[in-house]
Design an enzyme around this catalytic site. Structure first.
Site, PDB file in Angstrom:
ATOM      1  N   ALA A 156       0.816  -1.212   0.000  1.00  0.00           N
ATOM      2  CA  ALA A 156       0.000   0.000   0.000  1.00  0.00           C
ATOM      3  C   ALA A 156       0.853   1.266   0.000  1.00  0.00           C
ATOM      4  O   ALA A 156       0.349   2.338   0.300  1.00  0.00           O
ATOM      5  CB  ALA A 156      -0.916  -0.016   1.230  1.00  0.00           C
ATOM      6  N   HIS A 178      -1.090   7.588   3.042  1.00  0.00           N
ATOM      7  CA  HIS A 178       0.280   7.479   3.558  1.00  0.00           C
ATOM      8  C   HIS A 178       1.149   8.543   2.880  1.00  0.00           C
ATOM      9  O   HIS A 178       1.140   8.643   1.652  1.00  0.00           O
ATOM     10  CB  HIS A 178       0.865   6.104   3.240  1.00  0.00           C
ATOM     11  CG  HIS A 178       0.028   4.955   3.717  1.00  0.00           C
ATOM     12  ND1 HIS A 178      -0.077   4.596   5.041  1.00  0.00           N
ATOM     13  CD2 HIS A 178      -0.761   4.082   3.047  1.00  0.00           C
ATOM     14  CE1 HIS A 178      -0.881   3.547   5.160  1.00  0.00           C
ATOM     15  NE2 HIS A 178      -1.315   3.216   3.958  1.00  0.00           N
ATOM     16  N   ASN A 210       2.137  -2.077   8.007  1.00  0.00           N
ATOM     17  CA  ASN A 210       3.003  -2.877   7.119  1.00  0.00           C
ATOM     18  C   ASN A 210       3.776  -1.968   6.176  1.00  0.00           C
ATOM     19  O   ASN A 210       4.904  -2.271   5.782  1.00  0.00           O
ATOM     20  CB  ASN A 210       2.149  -3.865   6.322  1.00  0.00           C
ATOM     21  CG  ASN A 210       1.484  -4.868   7.230  1.00  0.00           C
ATOM     22  OD1 ASN A 210       2.151  -5.722   7.805  1.00  0.00           O
ATOM     23  ND2 ASN A 210       0.179  -4.757   7.397  1.00  0.00           N
TER      24      ASN A 210
HETATM   25  N1  LIG Z   1       1.992  -4.906   2.811  1.00  0.00           N
HETATM   26  C1  LIG Z   1       0.966  -4.066   2.838  1.00  0.00           C
HETATM   27  O1  LIG Z   1       1.066  -2.935   2.334  1.00  0.00           O
HETATM   28  C2  LIG Z   1      -0.302  -4.503   3.457  1.00  0.00           C
HETATM   29  C3  LIG Z   1      -0.334  -5.637   4.222  1.00  0.00           C
HETATM   30  N2  LIG Z   1      -1.480  -6.051   4.833  1.00  0.00           N
HETATM   31  C4  LIG Z   1      -1.411  -7.259   5.674  1.00  0.00           C
HETATM   32  O2  LIG Z   1      -1.695  -8.403   4.880  1.00  0.00           O
HETATM   33  C5  LIG Z   1      -2.212  -9.454   5.705  1.00  0.00           C
HETATM   34  C6  LIG Z   1      -3.512 -10.004   5.077  1.00  0.00           C
HETATM   35  O3  LIG Z   1      -4.468  -8.961   5.017  1.00  0.00           O
HETATM   36  P1  LIG Z   1      -6.029  -9.238   4.705  1.00  0.00           P
HETATM   37  O4  LIG Z   1      -6.180 -10.129   3.529  1.00  0.00           O
HETATM   38  O5  LIG Z   1      -6.682  -7.916   4.682  1.00  0.00           O
HETATM   39  O6  LIG Z   1      -6.438 -10.053   6.017  1.00  0.00           O
HETATM   40  P2  LIG Z   1      -7.784 -10.874   6.275  1.00  0.00           P
HETATM   41  O7  LIG Z   1      -7.958 -10.894   7.759  1.00  0.00           O
HETATM   42  O8  LIG Z   1      -8.879 -10.367   5.430  1.00  0.00           O
HETATM   43  O9  LIG Z   1      -7.424 -12.347   5.774  1.00  0.00           O
HETATM   44  C7  LIG Z   1      -6.599 -13.235   6.480  1.00  0.00           C
HETATM   45  C8  LIG Z   1      -6.843 -14.626   5.941  1.00  0.00           C
HETATM   46  O10 LIG Z   1      -6.027 -15.560   6.649  1.00  0.00           O
HETATM   47  C9  LIG Z   1      -6.798 -16.750   6.793  1.00  0.00           C
HETATM   48  N3  LIG Z   1      -6.345 -17.631   7.856  1.00  0.00           N
HETATM   49  C10 LIG Z   1      -6.554 -17.542   9.180  1.00  0.00           C
HETATM   50  N4  LIG Z   1      -5.999 -18.602   9.804  1.00  0.00           N
HETATM   51  C11 LIG Z   1      -5.438 -19.373   8.836  1.00  0.00           C
HETATM   52  C12 LIG Z   1      -4.719 -20.592   8.845  1.00  0.00           C
HETATM   53  N5  LIG Z   1      -4.436 -21.232   9.971  1.00  0.00           N
HETATM   54  N6  LIG Z   1      -4.312 -21.113   7.669  1.00  0.00           N
HETATM   55  C13 LIG Z   1      -4.573 -20.484   6.508  1.00  0.00           C
HETATM   56  N7  LIG Z   1      -5.258 -19.305   6.443  1.00  0.00           N
HETATM   57  C14 LIG Z   1      -5.673 -18.762   7.600  1.00  0.00           C
HETATM   58  C15 LIG Z   1      -8.177 -16.250   7.072  1.00  0.00           C
HETATM   59  O11 LIG Z   1      -9.086 -17.296   6.788  1.00  0.00           O
HETATM   60  P3  LIG Z   1     -10.459 -17.480   7.607  1.00  0.00           P
HETATM   61  O12 LIG Z   1     -11.151 -16.150   7.559  1.00  0.00           O
HETATM   62  O13 LIG Z   1     -11.126 -18.544   6.855  1.00  0.00           O
HETATM   63  O14 LIG Z   1     -10.015 -17.873   8.998  1.00  0.00           O
HETATM   64  C16 LIG Z   1      -8.278 -15.109   6.074  1.00  0.00           C
HETATM   65  O15 LIG Z   1      -8.694 -15.606   4.835  1.00  0.00           O
HETATM   66  C17 LIG Z   1      -2.426  -8.838   7.084  1.00  0.00           C
HETATM   67  O16 LIG Z   1      -1.358  -9.161   7.953  1.00  0.00           O
HETATM   68  C18 LIG Z   1      -2.426  -7.337   6.798  1.00  0.00           C
HETATM   69  O17 LIG Z   1      -2.007  -6.572   7.925  1.00  0.00           O
HETATM   70  C19 LIG Z   1      -2.646  -5.360   4.654  1.00  0.00           C
HETATM   71  C20 LIG Z   1      -2.658  -4.222   3.868  1.00  0.00           C
HETATM   72  C21 LIG Z   1      -1.494  -3.681   3.261  1.00  0.00           C
HETATM   73  O1  LIG Z   2      -3.214   1.354   3.955  1.00  0.00           O
HETATM   74  C1  LIG Z   2      -3.339   0.121   3.835  1.00  0.00           C
HETATM   75  O2  LIG Z   2      -3.927  -0.378   2.877  1.00  0.00           O
HETATM   76  C2  LIG Z   2      -2.793  -0.816   4.874  1.00  0.00           C
HETATM   77  C3  LIG Z   2      -1.770  -0.284   5.765  1.00  0.00           C
HETATM   78  O3  LIG Z   2      -1.757   0.852   6.139  1.00  0.00           O
HETATM   79  C4  LIG Z   2      -0.713  -1.185   6.219  1.00  0.00           C
HETATM   80  O4  LIG Z   2      -0.955  -2.368   6.324  1.00  0.00           O
HETATM   81  O5  LIG Z   2       0.384  -0.682   6.451  1.00  0.00           O
END
Ligand SMILES: NC(=O)C1=CN([C@@H]2O[C@H](COP(=O)(O)OP(=O)(O)OC[C@H]3O[C@@H](n4cnc5c(N)ncnc54)[C@H](OP(=O)(O)O)[C@@H]3O)[C@@H](O)[C@H]2O)C=CC1
Ligand SMILES: O=C([O-])CC(=O)C(=O)O
Length: 276
Positions: free
Chosen positions: A129, A227, A197
């Site tokens: 992001a 951001h 993140n």
């Molecule tokens: N790098 C970046 O810029 C960004 C990073 N992120 C990060 O990315 C990550 C994912 O975000 P997001 O998709 O929104 O999160 P969500 O909470 O929407 O999705 C997480 C997923 O993980 C699954 N999960 C939970 N437990 C398990 C398991 N044991 N095995 C396999 N899958 C599992 C959940 O499944 P179920 O619901 O079926 O339990 C769900 O599908 C987060 O850590 C978030 O902070 C987010 C935004 C920006």
């Molecule tokens: O802005 C977003 O989409 C998520 C965010 O800040 C992060 O995970 O750092």
């Protein structure tokens, strides 16, 4: 631009760890067909729900637990940050490539970089992001005095974060822009694991977590995740802002991150790469 991939005997087998707001979009984009890449397997928490969500794809992949991804060439981590290590460690231990969404969790598990070095595995951090990582990397080839990121989000998207809970901040009572956190990127990763993140990616591209300054601002007037990075270096001074449309399913995440993951995957098989 998109370019035809390298000729390979078979496509790269991609495994998705997590099928939440980011994972489902990556699955759909891969299913639409990217030459050189095959959506080989998906791991989800609620596997029945995941199968139902994937049923509309042209080629629904098999769904299972994290062990299901053990044969994939590339594993894309898109899990809640507390589960990051559960897929990162085995993937890197077998020398495969790991693409990381939960970048903040990487900051608390930097020994994984040694593991990758020993096994021949690779850790790839997509821009997610944020913007400007390319220029930050370039600036770090000169002297850099400071790197700062201001993250501005709606109170709703910050609710429930450890920092909010620990300090009993009544986030929904905030009616004007309010700085609710000031610290370094490593502190931010603990205080707001689902919201910083981008700060972690910035830290890894630049001066490291202890020298990357972070402010989190709760702003009831915004409907995007905003951001702004500010860099002061010998070679350049720059400020850049990005405004991300939040995901309807999970407002903590935005709509650009899944696309940045797909762009990173495309780069793996492309004969030309615009370095970022
Ligand atoms: N790098 C970046 O810029 C960004 C990073 N992120 C990060 O990315 C990550 C994912 O975000 P997001 O998709 O929104 O999160 P969500 O909470 O929407 O999705 C997480 C997923 O993980 C699954 N999960 C939970 N437990 C398990 C398991 N044991 N095995 C396999 N899958 C599992 C959940 O499944 P179920 O619901 O079926 O339990 C769900 O599908 C987060 O850590 C978030 O902070 C987010 C935004 C920006
Ligand atoms: O802005 C977003 O989409 C998520 C965010 O800040 C992060 O995970 O750092």
């Amino acid at each position: 631009m998109h370019f035809a991939p390298y000729a390979r005997s078979r496509p790269l087998r991609i495994g998705l760890a997590g099928l939440g707001s980011i994972g489902i979009q990556v699955a759909r984009l891969l299913d639409a067909g990217i030459p050189g890449l095959e959506l080989a397997a998906v791991a989800a928490g609620d596997q029945e729900r995941a199968r139902a969500r994937l049923a509309g794809l042209a080629n629904p992949p098999p769904v299972g637990d994290l062990a299901m991804l053990g044969e994939c060439d590339v594993v894309v981590e898109m899990l809640p940050s507390r589960l990051f290590v559960d897929i990162a460690r085995p993937t890197l231990a077998r020398g495969a490539t790991l693409i990381v969404a939960s970048v903040g969790a990487l900051l608390s598990n930097m020994e994984l970089i040694d593991l990758a070095r020993a096994s021949g595995g690779r850790i790839l951090v997509p821009s997610g992001a944020i913007l400007g990582l390319d220029a930050i990397k370039a600036a770090c080839e000169s002297q850099v005095a400071s790197i700062r990121i201001d993250t501005r989000k709606s109170p709703a998207s910050l609710a429930g974060a450890p920092h909010i809970v620990a300090n009993a901040i009544d986030i929904h009572a905030i009616i004007a822009p309010t700085v609710i956190f000031t610290g370094t990127a490593d502190e931010a990763a603990i205080a707001f694991p689902a919201n910083t993140n981008v700060a972690a990616a910035l830290a890894l591209a630049g001066l490291g977590p202890a020298r990357t300054d972070v402010r989190v601002i709760a702003d009831p007037a915004v409907d995007r995740n905003i951001h702004t990075i500010t860099v002061e270096a010998d070679s350049a001074r720059f400020t850049a802002t990005i405004e991300i449309v939040p995901n309807a399913e999970n407002p903590r995440s935005g709509q650009l991150t899944p696309r940045s993951i797909v762009a990173c995957l495309r780069d793996l098989v492309s004969p030309i790469r615009i370095c970022s």
